[in-house]
Design a protein around this motif. Structure first.
Motif, mmCIF file in Angstrom:
data_model
loop_
_atom_site.group_PDB
_atom_site.id
_atom_site.type_symbol
_atom_site.label_atom_id
_atom_site.label_comp_id
_atom_site.label_asym_id
_atom_site.label_seq_id
_atom_site.Cartn_x
_atom_site.Cartn_y
_atom_site.Cartn_z
ATOM 1 N N PHE A 61 0.770 -1.319 -0.067
ATOM 2 C CA PHE A 61 -0.120 -0.013 0.140
ATOM 3 C C PHE A 61 0.954 1.282 -0.119
ATOM 4 C CE2 PHE A 61 -3.590 -2.641 1.601
ATOM 5 C CZ PHE A 61 -4.552 -2.740 0.648
ATOM 6 N N GLY A 65 0.936 3.985 -3.047
ATOM 7 C CA GLY A 65 0.731 5.234 -2.836
ATOM 8 C C GLY A 65 1.547 6.119 -3.318
ATOM 9 N N GLY A 69 0.946 8.865 -5.990
ATOM 10 C CA GLY A 69 1.308 10.251 -5.773
ATOM 11 C C GLY A 69 2.072 11.048 -7.048
ATOM 12 N N PHE A 220 -7.188 1.740 -3.983
ATOM 13 C CA PHE A 220 -7.193 3.027 -4.235
ATOM 14 C C PHE A 220 -8.319 3.872 -5.068
ATOM 15 C CE2 PHE A 220 -3.169 2.559 -2.259
ATOM 16 C CZ PHE A 220 -2.798 3.693 -1.623
ATOM 17 N N VAL A 248 -4.889 10.369 -1.486
ATOM 18 C CA VAL A 248 -3.825 9.489 -1.691
ATOM 19 C C VAL A 248 -3.210 9.077 -0.442
ATOM 20 C CG1 VAL A 248 -1.658 8.759 -2.755
ATOM 21 C CG2 VAL A 248 -3.835 9.733 -4.228
ATOM 22 N N ALA A 249 -2.705 10.142 0.153
ATOM 23 C CA ALA A 249 -1.870 10.279 1.489
ATOM 24 C C ALA A 249 -2.543 9.515 2.487
ATOM 25 C CB ALA A 249 -1.243 11.490 2.071
ATOM 26 N N ALA A 252 -3.279 5.557 1.533
ATOM 27 C CA ALA A 252 -2.111 4.876 1.705
ATOM 28 C C ALA A 252 -1.689 4.400 3.367
ATOM 29 C CB ALA A 252 -1.007 5.333 1.041
#
Length: 506
Positions: A61, A65, A69, A220, A248-249, A252
């Motif tokens: 993950f 991520g 990103g 995601f 996204v952050a 993740a």
């Protein structure tokens, strides 16, 4: 030479969604609701442990991520120059050409519809045990699905910010219960110590890593939707950029932490066997031992509402893709109409609701397994379609800025998008190669090749339709991918195409 749209036609780029409705938090709620955190934690993560036998999912993950990103750098940079509710479609059209953009649009419609309608197969399985426990009733899955469908359909034609408020409540409760479960697991480690073994490279890079990375990407799905709501956002450039990076952050970190906490509570050497034995109940069994039965009951309820929240989010996303295509006359013009009261894409939303109720009826009549044959198969297939779209969009971003640098820094327009494209292409190859594992079917099963072939067919037919529009309806072709705010578009001849008072070059 100047070409005009046929008499009586209004400009296909004049219909707009309600502007200035969504801030950063609301867009984040839409994005993370589509990612269905509790469903991923309870289902995708445990499935990954059980099917691959590898323990490196927490690290997977984090890696995915990072890759997404990198993709987001070029993605949100392009959003500064192209604002359109049909994000993937418009970006591919602007970067790789209008015909290929139409092909991407057809793939997007297939993928997002699969994701949205697939959730109707899960809501019954998630809700039936609760209704039995609370009221002593167990209605058929399709009755529950119809109730969820009615709520989703009603919200789909209401103000977008109302949908955002509903999702905010559901998502915050969902994330809160996940964090409580994680804290409980980390506070009670197996053998009395916090093991970091599942965060090591050796736990991930082994046979089966392709399936794990593909599963991580599927977790995601939804992060890309921030750009879809750009037309309805306040300060779209800042809102889309901030919401995408935050989403996204957050996804993740939340998924990696949850996957690691599971292994801490069971022990890294036992997580695979426990996942195979307990399946989606693994996280709830751990929580019962560590935080008590009341919070487990709340978690089960939020598991059902997380699916409902994803329905609402994907419904809005899919309706906006239909709207974008109808507005530009790539699909019937009626789909490009908006509600005068709410500013929502009313006709597209109603069509999306019609598709949903049709699928529920077919599965109810045929007696097919809603959990496996609808939720699992449709959800996994839709996830593969979105992965293909993300990869195509990454290529389009590189191509777009190669022609139109727009004074963007080289890192944003070239380095990050190129790195993302290479990595995503590798993940696509791994995902297709491991697709039978992802679907839970044997090698050679019809779905293992029919789904990728179906997307290829949709892309080819869509591209062919784009070429037909170029030859037969140039006034439509000229506006493909432009969105409501477009005023001009380049032509191969340098001449202008007049469209209902607008000067559009072709």
């Amino acid at each position: 030479m100047s070409l005009s749209a046929p008499p009586g036609r209004t400009s296909p780029v004049t219909a707009t969604l309600a502007a200035d409705r969504l801030g950063v938090p609301a867009v984040v709620f839409f994005v993370m609701s589509a990612a269905t955190p509790l469903t991923v934690v309870a289902g995708v993560i445990t499935t990954g442990y059980a099917t691959t036998g590898l323990t490196g999912i927490p690290l997977a993950f984090l890696i995915v991520g990072l890759v997404l990103g990198l993709f987001s750098v070029g993605y949100v940079t392009m959003a500064r120059h192209v604002a359109n509710a049909g994000a993937f479609y418009s970006y591919v059209a602007q970067g790789l050409g209008r015909p290929i953009g139409v092909g991407a649009a057809w793939v997007a419609l297939l993928a997002y519809n699969a994701l949205q309608v697939g959730l109707y197969g899960a809501i019954g399985a998630a809700t039936q045990p609760l209704l039995d426990q609370w009221f002593g009733i167990t209605p058929p899955w399709w009755v529950i699905a119809l109730a969820a469908w009615a709520i989703t359909a009603a919200l789909g034609v209401r103000r977008i910010d109302l949908n955002g408020h509903v999702l905010a409540v559901l998502l915050l409760a969902e994330v809160a219960i996940i964090m409580i479960y994680n804290i409980g697991s980390l506070a009670h480690p197996a053998d009395g110590q916090l093991s970091m073994e599942t965060l090591s490279l050796g736990s991930l890079f082994a046979p089966g890593v392709g399936a794990i990375l593909a599963l991580a990407v599927l977790g995601f799905i939804g992060f890309e939707a921030a750009v879809v709501f750009s037309e309805e956002s306040r300060d779209p450039h800042r809102t889309v950029r901030t919401a995408t990076y935050l989403s996204v952050a957050a996804i993740a970190v939340l998924y990696a932490l949850s996957a690691w906490a599971m292994t801490v509570a069971t022990g890294p050497d036992r997580i695979v066997d426990v996942a195979r034995a307990e399946g989606t109940e693994l996280i709830f069994h751990q929580a019962r031992a560590h935080v008590g039965p009341t919070l487990v009951d709340i978690g089960h309820a939020l598991f059902a509402t997380s699916i409902a929240a994803a329905m609402i989010s994907f419904h809005n996303t899919t309706a906006r893709y239909m709207f974008a295509l109808g507005r530009e006359r790539v699909l019937p013009t009626a789909l490009g109409r908006v509600s005068r009261r709410s500013g929502a894409p009313r006709t597209a939303s109603l069509w999306q609701s019609a598709i949903g109720i049709t699928v529920i009826a077919i599965y109810a009549i045929t007696g097919a397994d809603p959990l496996i044959h609808l939720f699992f198969w449709a959800g996994t297939s839709g996830g593969l379609g979105v992965l293909l779209l993300i990869t195509a969009t990454s290529i389009a971003v590189v191509a777009f800025f190669a022609r139109h640098p727009h004074d963007e820094p080289v890192c944003r327009r070239l380095i990050a998008p190129t790195a993302a494209t290479l990595t995503l292409t590798a993940v696509v190859v791994l995902a297709i190669g491991n697709f039978p594992i992802l679907l839970g079917v044997p090698d050679g099963h019809i779905l293992a090749w029919a789904v990728p072939t179906g997307y290829l067919t949709a892309a080819v037919l869509g591209t062919a339709w784009g070429l037909v529009l170029q030859r037969t309806r140039p006034y439509v072709y000229a506006t493909i991918g432009l969105g409501a705010r477009a005023a001009t578009a380049p032509t191969t001849t340098g001449r202008h195409l007049a469209l209902s008072g607008q000067e559009v070059t072709r």
